[in-house]
Design a protein around this motif. Structure first.
Motif, short mmCIF file in Angstrom:
data_model
loop_
_atom_site.label_atom_id
_atom_site.label_comp_id
_atom_site.label_asym_id
_atom_site.label_seq_id
_atom_site.Cartn_x
_atom_site.Cartn_y
_atom_site.Cartn_z
N THR A 10 -16.71 -0.40 0.27
CA THR A 10 -15.93 -0.55 1.49
C THR A 10 -16.03 -1.99 2.00
N TYR A 11 -14.93 -2.47 2.53
CA TYR A 11 -14.90 -3.74 3.23
C TYR A 11 -14.50 -3.40 4.66
N GLY A 12 -15.46 -3.32 5.56
CA GLY A 12 -15.14 -2.89 6.90
C GLY A 12 -14.59 -1.48 6.85
N ALA A 13 -13.38 -1.29 7.38
CA ALA A 13 -12.80 0.05 7.39
C ALA A 13 -12.08 0.37 6.09
N LEU A 14 -11.82 -0.67 5.29
CA LEU A 14 -11.04 -0.47 4.06
C LEU A 14 -11.93 -0.01 2.91
N ALA A 15 -11.53 1.08 2.26
CA ALA A 15 -12.25 1.50 1.06
C ALA A 15 -11.50 0.94 -0.13
N ALA A 16 -12.01 -0.17 -0.67
CA ALA A 16 -11.35 -0.81 -1.82
C ALA A 16 -11.50 0.06 -3.05
N VAL A 17 -12.63 0.75 -3.15
CA VAL A 17 -12.88 1.72 -4.21
C VAL A 17 -13.38 2.98 -3.52
N GLY A 34 -3.31 0.28 -12.61
CA GLY A 34 -3.02 0.45 -11.19
C GLY A 34 -2.26 -0.73 -10.65
N PRO A 35 -1.51 -0.52 -9.57
CA PRO A 35 -0.74 -1.62 -8.97
C PRO A 35 -1.65 -2.62 -8.27
N ASN A 36 -1.07 -3.69 -7.74
CA ASN A 36 -1.86 -4.69 -7.01
C ASN A 36 -2.65 -4.05 -5.89
N GLY A 37 -3.89 -4.48 -5.76
CA GLY A 37 -4.73 -3.99 -4.66
C GLY A 37 -5.29 -2.61 -4.88
N ALA A 38 -5.18 -2.08 -6.11
CA ALA A 38 -5.63 -0.72 -6.37
C ALA A 38 -7.15 -0.60 -6.36
N GLY A 39 -7.82 -1.69 -6.69
CA GLY A 39 -9.28 -1.63 -6.75
C GLY A 39 -9.82 -1.83 -8.14
N LYS A 40 -8.99 -2.31 -9.05
CA LYS A 40 -9.42 -2.52 -10.42
C LYS A 40 -10.50 -3.62 -10.50
N THR A 41 -10.17 -4.76 -9.91
CA THR A 41 -11.12 -5.87 -9.97
C THR A 41 -12.42 -5.51 -9.27
N THR A 42 -12.31 -4.85 -8.12
CA THR A 42 -13.52 -4.47 -7.39
C THR A 42 -14.40 -3.56 -8.24
N THR A 43 -13.78 -2.58 -8.91
CA THR A 43 -14.54 -1.68 -9.78
C THR A 43 -15.24 -2.47 -10.88
N PRO A 80 -13.54 -12.28 -15.92
CA PRO A 80 -13.10 -12.02 -14.55
C PRO A 80 -11.60 -12.27 -14.40
N GLU A 81 -11.09 -11.88 -13.26
CA GLU A 81 -9.67 -12.05 -12.94
C GLU A 81 -9.24 -13.51 -13.09
N ILE A 82 -10.07 -14.42 -12.55
CA ILE A 82 -9.84 -15.86 -12.72
C ILE A 82 -10.81 -16.31 -13.79
N1 LIG Z 1 -14.07 -9.64 -0.34
C1 LIG Z 1 -13.15 -8.78 0.15
N2 LIG Z 1 -13.05 -8.57 1.47
C2 LIG Z 1 -12.14 -7.70 1.98
N3 LIG Z 1 -11.30 -6.98 1.23
C3 LIG Z 1 -11.34 -7.14 -0.10
C4 LIG Z 1 -12.27 -8.04 -0.71
N4 LIG Z 1 -12.09 -7.97 -2.05
C5 LIG Z 1 -11.10 -7.08 -2.27
N5 LIG Z 1 -10.64 -6.56 -1.10
C6 LIG Z 1 -9.58 -5.54 -0.95
O1 LIG Z 1 -9.86 -4.47 -1.81
C7 LIG Z 1 -8.67 -3.93 -2.35
C8 LIG Z 1 -8.77 -3.85 -3.85
O2 LIG Z 1 -8.75 -5.16 -4.39
P1 LIG Z 1 -8.86 -5.48 -5.95
O3 LIG Z 1 -8.93 -6.94 -6.12
O4 LIG Z 1 -9.95 -4.66 -6.53
O5 LIG Z 1 -7.46 -4.93 -6.49
P2 LIG Z 1 -6.85 -5.01 -7.97
O6 LIG Z 1 -6.61 -3.61 -8.40
O7 LIG Z 1 -7.70 -5.83 -8.82
O8 LIG Z 1 -5.46 -5.70 -7.71
P3 LIG Z 1 -4.63 -6.77 -8.59
O9 LIG Z 1 -3.81 -6.00 -9.57
O10 LIG Z 1 -3.78 -7.46 -7.60
O11 LIG Z 1 -5.61 -7.68 -9.25
C9 LIG Z 1 -7.53 -4.79 -1.85
O12 LIG Z 1 -6.92 -4.13 -0.78
C10 LIG Z 1 -8.22 -6.05 -1.38
O13 LIG Z 1 -7.53 -6.62 -0.31
#
Ligand SMILES: Nc1ncnc2c1ncn2[C@@H]1O[C@H](COP(=O)(O)OP(=O)(O)OP(=O)(O)O)[C@@H](O)[C@H]1O
Ligand SMILES: [Mg+2]
Lengths: 314, 237
Positions: A10-17, A34-43, A80-82
């Protein structure tokens, strides 16, 4: 080989995963779609120990990412993504640096660098500054870095990003050839990438797993078949047999039995016609009671709408 | 600590310094400024000591340190290479010590012209060697303390400019705190004076090695590195 259970970040109120669960058997390639922002990179960041989870458990190569991160780090290659490259180093110096920090045996170092350069067709670039390379070549240097110490687990965040079509095919072939001995997770938002490269697929959207299946089953579900949730009051075993034989039903999965003799099933139809009528008739004929007949997988379709489903649009 | 990994990290920092514009600006500044002060002081005072040069250089180092250290961690964080370091089999201490030794190694290069001055001093007179050693030790320890503080500042932000400003503010504190100590009475005043860097360089530059001053610099270095490690560890969450 990789076990993820109820992972939350979680990032604050947002559950990224959000309670993500899946597993990858040894030697398999899993596509995280998954689409952009799905949580792939975070996982992936959690799996590679660069980020710690808020809750849940992840085991990579037999070690828990929270309890024994050092052991995990020795066994993974991570793109990594970058791509994590230094613009002011030459490709060869960068790969020497990475071999040193990743414990590639000193006597195998030169050989291994040569192999990796060849795998990624980087031989001609080895003396150039990474900062002077084009986007696609930088991506390849990033991949080279992940493969260098021949890790048993590879975690690749959008490995084919920025590559030209010919390279995309070559890198996919390379990734496929690496599996078997190694366990691989790759992320993408391109549907065809998953079907051409992966064994299994986990689809996530807004942090949640929407579907987890083999690529084969998934394409079947995609080819028009719909998933229905059926809840029937009746003898579970008989109901199951009858529903399975109903016209238009291609697969059936029990979702367990509720109280008071109610049983639930996930029914996949073959898509040729709407099986709801046949299912209803079948239940009435047997004098059972229909509690629920709900189309599922709407969210799955939503996700697909957001995905890149054609290779050319990538 | 694995020496192969540390060497690799140090080498990487050096490659960076010697391929960046900033690296050469800093080297040039060191060479020119130290040369100019050497010339002025030698011509004026005819002292057979490095004291006046180093005394001035420490002061200048206060301003140059942020430019050298600002990128140490900020840049890794910004460019995404931090992910490589964090997911490689490196401990956080190895990363921090590797970077720290990298900047110290670069600093050694800036000392090269002082060896020329040293040679001139030796050629033109018969200097006392122990005080010269004390001069060098004081200068190097002060520089190493400054770099530990600069590295700490760099772990706090991915913005290099902010990192430089924080480093400069912290170094400035270590300087002006002595003046604050002068105006406060009693043990509190003594304590504030104790914290000031320049309280501890004086003896070295007059040619005396006092272990209590060595202890002061060692403490600053240790604390700088320790908190850098703690901050990097906390970043995983
Ligand atoms: N450091 C952070 N602080 C706050 N929110 C974050 C942080 N890192 C990621 N998020 C949020 O977590 C969610 C998931 O992000 P993530 O980068 O995992 O998506 P993704 O599936 O990799 O997307 P993409 O296809 O665009 O790469 C997004 O809504 C993003 O805004
Ligand atoms: Mg991503």
């Amino acid at each position: 080989m990789i076990e993820v259970k109820d992972l939350v970040k979680t990032y604050g109120a947002l559950a990224a995963v959000d309670r993500v669960t899946f597993s990858v058997p040894q030697g398999a390639i899993l596509g995280l779609l998954g689409p952009n922002g799905a949580g792939k990179t975070t996982t992936m960041r959690i799996l590679t120990t660069s980020l710690s989870p808020s809750a849940g458990k992840a085991v990579v190569a037999g070690f828990d990412v929270v309890d024994q991160p050092e052991e995990v780090r020795k066994r993974i290659g991570y793109l990594p993504e970058i791509p994590p490259i230094y613009g002011d180093m030459t490709v060869i110096n960068y790969l020497k640096f990475v071999s040193d920090i990743k414990e590639v045996p000193q006597d195998k170092k030169a050989n291994r660098i040569g192999e990796v350069l060849e795998m990624l067709s980087l031989e001609d670039m080895s003396r150039r500054l990474i900062g002077h390379l084009s986007l696609g070549y930088r991506q390849r240097v990033g991949l080279a870095q992940a493969l260098l110490h021949d890790p048993e687990v590879l975690i690749l965040d959008e490995p084919t990003r920025g590559l030209d079509p010919k390279q995309i095919l070559e890198i996919r072939k390379l990734i496929k050839s690496l599996s078997g001995k190694r366990t691989i997770i790759l992320s993408t938002h391109i549907l065809p990438e998953v079907s051409s490269t992966c064994d299994d697929v986990v689809i996530i959207d807004r942090g949640r797993v929407v579907a987890a299946d083999t690529v084969e089953n998934l394409s079947q579900r995609l080819s028009g078949g719909k998933t229905l949730e059926v809840e029937v009051k009746g003898p579970a075993a008989e109901v199951e047999k009858a529903l399975e034989k109903t016209e238009g039903v291609s697969a059936l999965k029990s979702l367990g039995n509720g109280s008071r003799g109610v049983c639930r099933f996930e029914v996949t139809t073959d898509g040729s016609n709407d099986a709801r009528e046949a299912l209803f008739q079948c239940i009435v004929r047997n004098k059972w009671v229909l509690y629920q007949l709900t189309p599922l997988g709407m969210s799955l379709e939503d996700v697909f709408l957001k995905l890149t489903t054609k290779e050319t649009a990538a | 600590m694995n020496s192969r990994k540390l060497m690799a990290l140090v080498n990487k920092e050096l490659i960076h310094y010697f391929s960046s514009f900033m690296g050469y600006v800093v080297l040039f500044a060191f060479f020119v400024i130290s040369g100019y002060f050497y010339y002025l002081i030698m011509v004026e005072s005819h002292q057979a000591s490095m004291q006046p040069v180093f005394q001035t250089m420490v002061f200048i180092l206060l301003f140059i340190t942020p430019a050298i250290t600002m990128r140490l961690w900020s840049e890794e964080e910004k460019s995404g290479t931090a992910e490589l370091l964090k997911t490689s089999p490196l401990t956080v201490w190895e990363i921090v010590i590797g970077k720290y030794l990298g900047v110290c190694a670069f600093f050694l290069v800036t000392l090269l012209p002082t060896f020329v001055y040293l040679a001139l001093i030796i050629a033109n007179g018969s200097p006392d060697y122990p005080p010269l050693v004390a001069n060098y030790l004081g200068y190097i320890l002060a520089a190493m303390a400054f770099f530990a503080i600069g590295l700490l500042a760099s772990t706090l932000t991915e913005n290099q400019i902010i990192s430089a400003i924080i480093a400069f503010a912290m170094l400035l504190m270590l300087w002006v705190i002595g003046a604050a100590g002068d105006s406060v009475q009693g043990p509190m005043g003594d304590f504030l004076k104790y914290l000031s860097v320049f309280q501890h360089t004086g003896d070295f530059f007059s040619g005396v090695i006092d272990l209590s001053h060595v202890f002061y610099f060692a403490s600053v270095i240790f604390l700088g590195l320790f908190f850098s490690v703690k901050i990097l560890e906390s970043k995983r969450t």
